[in-house]
Write a protein that holds these residues in place. Sequence first.
Motif, PDB file in Angstrom:
ATOM      1  N   TRP A  12      -3.572  43.355 -32.343  1.00 22.64           N
ATOM      2  CA  TRP A  12      -3.245  44.746 -32.633  1.00 22.64           C
ATOM      3  C   TRP A  12      -3.496  45.584 -31.386  1.00 22.64           C
ATOM      4  O   TRP A  12      -4.385  45.282 -30.591  1.00 22.64           O
ATOM      5  N   GLY A  13      -2.725  46.631 -31.255  1.00 25.78           N
ATOM      6  CA  GLY A  13      -2.970  47.623 -30.224  1.00 25.78           C
ATOM      7  C   GLY A  13      -3.505  48.887 -30.868  1.00 25.78           C
ATOM      8  O   GLY A  13      -2.779  49.593 -31.565  1.00 25.78           O
ATOM      9  N   PHE A  14      -4.789  49.171 -30.695  1.00 21.82           N
ATOM     10  CA  PHE A  14      -5.395  50.360 -31.277  1.00 21.82           C
ATOM     11  C   PHE A  14      -5.390  51.490 -30.246  1.00 21.82           C
ATOM     12  O   PHE A  14      -5.895  51.313 -29.138  1.00 21.82           O
ATOM     13  N   PRO A  15      -4.834  52.648 -30.575  1.00 21.38           N
ATOM     14  CA  PRO A  15      -4.904  53.771 -29.627  1.00 21.38           C
ATOM     15  C   PRO A  15      -6.347  54.204 -29.382  1.00 21.38           C
ATOM     16  O   PRO A  15      -7.151  54.271 -30.305  1.00 21.38           O
ATOM     17  N   ARG A  16      -6.659  54.463 -28.121  1.00 19.20           N
ATOM     18  CA  ARG A  16      -7.965  54.970 -27.742  1.00 19.20           C
ATOM     19  C   ARG A  16      -7.789  56.108 -26.745  1.00 19.20           C
ATOM     20  O   ARG A  16      -6.860  56.094 -25.932  1.00 19.20           O
ATOM     21  N   TYR A  17      -8.696  57.090 -26.809  1.00 15.66           N
ATOM     22  CA  TYR A  17      -8.626  58.266 -25.945  1.00 15.66           C
ATOM     23  C   TYR A  17      -9.772  58.239 -24.939  1.00 15.66           C
ATOM     24  O   TYR A  17     -10.885  57.846 -25.262  1.00 15.66           O
ATOM     25  N   VAL A  18      -9.470  58.670 -23.741  1.00 12.09           N
ATOM     26  CA  VAL A  18     -10.485  58.860 -22.713  1.00 12.09           C
ATOM     27  C   VAL A  18     -10.407  60.314 -22.248  1.00 12.09           C
ATOM     28  O   VAL A  18      -9.306  60.831 -22.005  1.00 12.09           O
ATOM     29  N   PHE A  19     -11.560  60.963 -22.157  1.00 10.65           N
ATOM     30  CA  PHE A  19     -11.625  62.371 -21.767  1.00 10.65           C
ATOM     31  C   PHE A  19     -12.426  62.507 -20.483  1.00 10.65           C
ATOM     32  O   PHE A  19     -13.366  61.743 -20.236  1.00 10.65           O
ATOM     33  N   THR A  20     -12.055  63.465 -19.671  1.00  8.69           N
ATOM     34  CA  THR A  20     -12.832  63.792 -18.476  1.00  8.69           C
ATOM     35  C   THR A  20     -13.348  65.210 -18.616  1.00  8.69           C
ATOM     36  O   THR A  20     -12.681  66.076 -19.201  1.00  8.69           O
ATOM     37  N   TRP A  21     -14.549  65.443 -18.097  1.00  3.51           N
ATOM     38  CA  TRP A  21     -15.123  66.781 -18.205  1.00  3.51           C
ATOM     39  C   TRP A  21     -16.003  67.075 -16.996  1.00  3.51           C
ATOM     40  O   TRP A  21     -16.388  66.180 -16.243  1.00  3.51           O
ATOM     41  N   HIS A  22     -16.308  68.356 -16.854  1.00  2.00           N
ATOM     42  CA  HIS A  22     -17.158  68.822 -15.770  1.00  2.00           C
ATOM     43  C   HIS A  22     -18.413  69.434 -16.367  1.00  2.00           C
ATOM     44  O   HIS A  22     -18.357  70.191 -17.335  1.00  2.00           O
ATOM     45  N   CYS A  23     -19.555  69.065 -15.796  1.00  2.00           N
ATOM     46  CA  CYS A  23     -20.836  69.620 -16.243  1.00  2.00           C
ATOM     47  C   CYS A  23     -21.769  69.640 -15.036  1.00  2.00           C
ATOM     48  O   CYS A  23     -22.358  68.611 -14.683  1.00  2.00           O
ATOM     49  N   ARG A  44     -20.462  58.749 -14.928  1.00  2.00           N
ATOM     50  CA  ARG A  44     -20.066  59.695 -13.895  1.00  2.00           C
ATOM     51  C   ARG A  44     -18.692  59.317 -13.370  1.00  2.00           C
ATOM     52  O   ARG A  44     -18.329  58.147 -13.298  1.00  2.00           O
ATOM     53  N   ASP A  45     -17.932  60.328 -12.989  1.00  2.00           N
ATOM     54  CA  ASP A  45     -16.605  60.103 -12.423  1.00  2.00           C
ATOM     55  C   ASP A  45     -16.588  60.713 -11.023  1.00  2.00           C
ATOM     56  O   ASP A  45     -16.155  61.854 -10.824  1.00  2.00           O
ATOM     57  N   GLY A  46     -17.124  59.962 -10.070  1.00  2.00           N
ATOM     58  CA  GLY A  46     -17.211  60.477  -8.713  1.00  2.00           C
ATOM     59  C   GLY A  46     -18.403  61.409  -8.550  1.00  2.00           C
ATOM     60  O   GLY A  46     -19.470  61.206  -9.127  1.00  2.00           O
ATOM     61  N   PHE A  47     -18.193  62.472  -7.788  1.00  2.00           N
ATOM     62  CA  PHE A  47     -19.263  63.409  -7.477  1.00  2.00           C
ATOM     63  C   PHE A  47     -18.991  64.763  -8.131  1.00  2.00           C
ATOM     64  O   PHE A  47     -18.079  64.911  -8.927  1.00  2.00           O
ATOM     65  N   ALA A  48     -19.812  65.736  -7.808  1.00  2.00           N
ATOM     66  CA  ALA A  48     -19.595  67.136  -8.198  1.00  2.00           C
ATOM     67  C   ALA A  48     -19.618  67.369  -9.696  1.00  2.00           C
ATOM     68  O   ALA A  48     -18.899  68.221 -10.218  1.00  2.00           O
ATOM     69  N   GLY A  49     -20.458  66.614 -10.421  1.00  2.00           N
ATOM     70  CA  GLY A  49     -20.644  66.883 -11.838  1.00  2.00           C
ATOM     71  C   GLY A  49     -19.475  66.530 -12.726  1.00  2.00           C
ATOM     72  O   GLY A  49     -19.288  67.153 -13.777  1.00  2.00           O
ATOM     73  N   ASN A  50     -18.702  65.528 -12.364  1.00  2.00           N
ATOM     74  CA  ASN A  50     -17.565  65.091 -13.186  1.00  2.00           C
ATOM     75  C   ASN A  50     -17.915  63.821 -13.941  1.00  2.00           C
ATOM     76  O   ASN A  50     -18.595  62.932 -13.415  1.00  2.00           O
ATOM     77  N   TYR A  51     -17.413  63.720 -15.177  1.00  2.00           N
ATOM     78  CA  TYR A  51     -17.717  62.593 -16.051  1.00  2.00           C
ATOM     79  C   TYR A  51     -16.462  62.193 -16.814  1.00  2.00           C
ATOM     80  O   TYR A  51     -15.517  62.979 -16.940  1.00  2.00           O
ATOM     81  N   LEU A  52     -16.490  60.974 -17.330  1.00  2.00           N
ATOM     82  CA  LEU A  52     -15.447  60.552 -18.268  1.00  2.00           C
ATOM     83  C   LEU A  52     -16.102  59.755 -19.380  1.00  2.00           C
ATOM     84  O   LEU A  52     -17.162  59.152 -19.203  1.00  2.00           O
ATOM     85  N   GLY A  53     -15.452  59.749 -20.552  1.00  2.00           N
ATOM     86  CA  GLY A  53     -16.013  59.038 -21.689  1.00  2.00           C
ATOM     87  C   GLY A  53     -15.106  59.104 -22.892  1.00  2.00           C
ATOM     88  O   GLY A  53     -13.983  59.612 -22.836  1.00  2.00           O
ATOM     89  N   GLY A  54     -15.613  58.579 -23.997  1.00  2.00           N
ATOM     90  CA  GLY A  54     -14.842  58.545 -25.235  1.00  2.00           C
ATOM     91  C   GLY A  54     -15.654  57.901 -26.332  1.00  2.00           C
ATOM     92  O   GLY A  54     -16.878  57.762 -26.238  1.00  2.00           O
ATOM     93  N   MET A  55     -14.959  57.430 -27.377  1.00  2.00           N
ATOM     94  CA  MET A  55     -15.634  56.780 -28.496  1.00  2.00           C
ATOM     95  C   MET A  55     -14.590  56.162 -29.403  1.00  2.00           C
ATOM     96  O   MET A  55     -13.558  56.779 -29.700  1.00  2.00           O
TER      97      MET A  55
END
Length: 202
Positions: A12-23, A44-55
């Motif tokens: 099966w192919g289950f859709p999944r979401y990934v979000f990026t944010w700044h904090c 962390r997604d690189g430098f300068a307070g950037n992140y990515l994640g999901g669930m």
Amino acid sequence: LGGKRSTSRSFWGFPRYVFTWHCPNGPGLSCPFLIDTSGAYFRRDGFAGNYLGGMSPPKVSPRGPLRSFTPLFFIRHPQLILFQEEEPDPSDLSVDHDYFQEQIWPRLARRVPAFESLRVQGSWAGYYDYNTFDQNGVLGPHPRLENLFLAAGFSGHGLQHAPAAGRAVAELVIKGRYETLDLRRLGWDRLVDGEPLEEHGL
């Protein structure tokens, strides 16, 4: 293959979401990839307070509360059948931004209070390749379709296995056999014969 187990619905192919944010006040450079006990994850997604994640959608037992019945997919488990609650429509890869606001963000903020003031910057959706039979990859020639080789169903650990899987399939196509590693136990026979390859350490 007459009379033996059908393999047509093992993947099966289950859709999944990934979000990026700044904090700007979020965890520093020493923060590892973190998977919370609630299922939310981030890094962390690189430098300068950037992140990515999901669930992934929460899992509930057959006796637990179900808020949605369609679509509802079952997942094998050594001791208990688990359901993915409220799986997104697999025909639609549009990002559900409410899912972040209502499900992911509260979990992230409980784990990292600084995330209460995060600002979402972007998002994308893709398919989570899932083998419902035994959650392990399937490699090799298809049992019915001549000249079709597959490497599929790695169920969340495909990136880790990709270099070896790619080399193995290349050897099958070019040499007609495995040379570096003998991966025949990951072949289609176990699905046809109904003999799962259990790996409880994943």
